[in-house]
Design an enzyme around this catalytic site. Structure first.
Site, PDB file in Angstrom:
ATOM      1  N   GLY A 170       0.758  -1.285   0.105  1.00  0.00           N
ATOM      2  CA  GLY A 170       0.127   0.224  -0.002  1.00  0.00           C
ATOM      3  C   GLY A 170       0.929   1.304  -0.070  1.00  0.00           C
ATOM      4  O   GLY A 170       0.708   2.164   0.813  1.00  0.00           O
TER       5      GLY A 170
ATOM      6  N   GLY B 292       0.954  -3.885  10.621  1.00  0.00           N
ATOM      7  CA  GLY B 292      -0.087  -2.920  11.398  1.00  0.00           C
ATOM      8  C   GLY B 292      -1.597  -3.106  11.241  1.00  0.00           C
ATOM      9  O   GLY B 292      -2.296  -2.197  11.757  1.00  0.00           O
TER      10      GLY B 292
ATOM     11  N   THR C 254      -5.410  -3.575  11.568  1.00  0.00           N
ATOM     12  CA  THR C 254      -6.092  -3.725  12.636  1.00  0.00           C
ATOM     13  C   THR C 254      -7.786  -4.531  12.415  1.00  0.00           C
ATOM     14  O   THR C 254      -7.745  -4.373  10.971  1.00  0.00           O
ATOM     15  CB  THR C 254      -6.514  -2.680  13.614  1.00  0.00           C
ATOM     16  OG1 THR C 254      -6.804  -1.738  12.767  1.00  0.00           O
ATOM     17  CG2 THR C 254      -5.011  -2.175  14.023  1.00  0.00           C
TER      18      THR C 254
ATOM     19  N   PHE D 123       2.416   1.331  16.300  1.00  0.00           N
ATOM     20  CA  PHE D 123       3.953   1.134  16.499  1.00  0.00           C
ATOM     21  C   PHE D 123       4.447   2.350  17.130  1.00  0.00           C
ATOM     22  O   PHE D 123       5.657   2.574  17.221  1.00  0.00           O
ATOM     23  CB  PHE D 123       4.436   1.019  14.932  1.00  0.00           C
ATOM     24  CG  PHE D 123       4.399  -0.197  14.371  1.00  0.00           C
ATOM     25  CD1 PHE D 123       5.030  -1.433  14.722  1.00  0.00           C
ATOM     26  CD2 PHE D 123       3.087  -0.495  13.843  1.00  0.00           C
ATOM     27  CE1 PHE D 123       4.939  -2.508  14.080  1.00  0.00           C
ATOM     28  CE2 PHE D 123       2.803  -1.921  13.115  1.00  0.00           C
ATOM     29  CZ  PHE D 123       3.924  -2.851  13.414  1.00  0.00           C
TER      30      PHE D 123
ATOM     31  N   HIS E  50     -10.842   8.898  16.781  1.00  0.00           N
ATOM     32  CA  HIS E  50     -10.134   8.963  15.530  1.00  0.00           C
ATOM     33  C   HIS E  50     -10.802   9.430  14.448  1.00  0.00           C
ATOM     34  O   HIS E  50     -12.055  10.152  14.538  1.00  0.00           O
ATOM     35  CB  HIS E  50     -10.086   7.256  15.053  1.00  0.00           C
ATOM     36  CG  HIS E  50      -8.953   6.813  15.850  1.00  0.00           C
ATOM     37  ND1 HIS E  50      -9.133   6.131  17.395  1.00  0.00           N
ATOM     38  CD2 HIS E  50      -7.668   6.483  15.662  1.00  0.00           C
ATOM     39  CE1 HIS E  50      -7.999   5.402  17.382  1.00  0.00           C
ATOM     40  NE2 HIS E  50      -7.002   5.825  16.722  1.00  0.00           N
ATOM     41  N   HIS E  51      -9.884   9.808  13.261  1.00  0.00           N
ATOM     42  CA  HIS E  51     -10.802  10.612  12.139  1.00  0.00           C
ATOM     43  C   HIS E  51     -12.025  10.012  11.605  1.00  0.00           C
ATOM     44  O   HIS E  51     -12.267   8.719  11.838  1.00  0.00           O
ATOM     45  CB  HIS E  51      -9.607  10.573  10.822  1.00  0.00           C
ATOM     46  CG  HIS E  51      -9.090   9.301  10.991  1.00  0.00           C
ATOM     47  ND1 HIS E  51      -9.558   8.335   9.829  1.00  0.00           N
ATOM     48  CD2 HIS E  51      -7.943   8.602  11.398  1.00  0.00           C
ATOM     49  CE1 HIS E  51      -8.800   7.391   9.773  1.00  0.00           C
ATOM     50  NE2 HIS E  51      -7.925   7.450  10.802  1.00  0.00           N
TER      51      HIS E  51
ATOM     52  N   LYS F 287     -12.024   6.387   9.753  1.00  0.00           N
ATOM     53  CA  LYS F 287     -11.663   4.931  10.245  1.00  0.00           C
ATOM     54  C   LYS F 287     -12.862   4.115  10.247  1.00  0.00           C
ATOM     55  O   LYS F 287     -14.080   4.311  10.653  1.00  0.00           O
ATOM     56  CB  LYS F 287     -11.306   5.201  11.893  1.00  0.00           C
ATOM     57  CG  LYS F 287     -10.564   3.943  12.410  1.00  0.00           C
ATOM     58  CD  LYS F 287     -10.100   4.115  13.705  1.00  0.00           C
ATOM     59  CE  LYS F 287      -9.066   3.061  14.109  1.00  0.00           C
ATOM     60  NZ  LYS F 287      -8.282   2.384  13.345  1.00  0.00           N
TER      61      LYS F 287
ATOM     62  N   THR G 250      -5.927  -0.121  18.738  1.00  0.00           N
ATOM     63  CA  THR G 250      -5.038   0.145  19.692  1.00  0.00           C
ATOM     64  C   THR G 250      -5.893   0.111  21.198  1.00  0.00           C
ATOM     65  O   THR G 250      -5.415  -0.360  22.091  1.00  0.00           O
ATOM     66  CB  THR G 250      -4.639   1.790  19.545  1.00  0.00           C
ATOM     67  OG1 THR G 250      -3.611   1.724  18.456  1.00  0.00           O
ATOM     68  CG2 THR G 250      -3.863   2.142  20.928  1.00  0.00           C
TER      69      THR G 250
END
Length: 266
Positions: A12, A96, A98, A123, A154-155, A158, A165
């Site tokens: 990506g 990373g 999720t 991370f 979050h934004h 998402k 997290t």
């Protein structure tokens, strides 16, 4: 092996994190060996300083052949296919992504029997330490006396909730209390819900604007409240940590690792 000679691939590579990863690979002095995109073309980074052009592929199998390690922040729908391709190539994996389901996670764990996999919901070194502190705090503050709640924002783009997290923090709380998160998680409170269970781990989710990521862990008793909060100001912290994990993973045996391992905490 000198970690600066590690050949890093970016799954990506045109994404928001992918663009930052290009810069961070260059800043670390590592080799940007290739990337993957849907159309096989790497878009310009809008004037940002990036690493020199690199080969771009449409498949993980092809990307894995030219890399020592691939950093992957793509989509949960790709996890099982990526696990298979990287295992076949013997290429390390920094993951990373999720929102994984049980079968997705099983594929990651199966891959870790053959290759080094560094998997983290976040991370950031700060979040890594927050998660460790969450475990220690939960062990010292029993559920019968201290209610644990996790708030995240979050934004608006998402797609998964609670965030990976937030769930990692929740799992740390559960670990500290010797329970299993899925048996005590509360994510939907609406209407007449009754009193709060002693060992419940509650989640509240906010979405809006372009908030990069905010997470708070709150322990509340009848007599006091203790809060632990982390705020990300820029997605670059995720890219920096992922490149660090990629360099670290190159010299590791097959296994499933976390940022705790990368930071030398375990």
């Amino acid at each position: 092996m000198d970690t600066k000679t590690v050949r890093i691939g970016i799954a990506g590579i045109n994404g928001r994190v992918g663009r930052l990863l290009r810069e961070e690979v260059a800043a670390a002095g590592a080799i940007l060996a290739g990337g993957s995109t849907r159309n096989g073309v790497m878009d310009p980074a809008g004037g940002d300083t990036i690493a020199p052009p690199c080969p771009v592929f449409t498949s993980m199998a092809d990307l894995a052949q030219v890399c020592d390690v691939v950093i992957d922040f793509t989509n949960v729908a790709t996890v099982r296919a990526h696990a298979q391709a990287l295992t076949q190539a013997g290429t390390a994996w920094v993951l990373g992504t999720t929102g994984l389901g049980d079968e997705d996670q099983a594929a990651v764990e199966q891959a870790a029997r053959r290759i080094a996999v560094v998997q983290a919901a976040n991370f950031s070194p700060g979040v890594t330490l927050m998660t460790r502190l969450a475990r220690q705090m939960a062990a010292a503050l029993p559920g019968g006396e201290y209610d644990a709640e996790i708030l995240e924002m979050h934004h608006r783009q998402k797609v998964d909730a609670p965030s990976g997290t937030a769930l990692a923090i929740g799992n740390a709380v559960a670990d500290g209390r010797g329970i299993v998160l899925k048996d005590h998680i509360e994510t939907a409170r609406d209407g007449h819900t009754g009193p709060r269970a002693d060992d419940a781990i509650g989640f509240a989710v906010l979405r809006g604007g372009q908030v990069v990521g905010e997470h708070s862990l709150i322990f509340t008793s009848a007599n006091e409240q203790l809060s632990l909060t982390h705020r990300s100001f820029n997605r670059r912290i995720y890219a920096t940590g992922a490149v660090r994990a990629a360099q670290w993973s190159r010299t590791r045996e097959a296994g499933l690792y976390s940022m705790d391992n990368v930071l030398g905490l375990e």
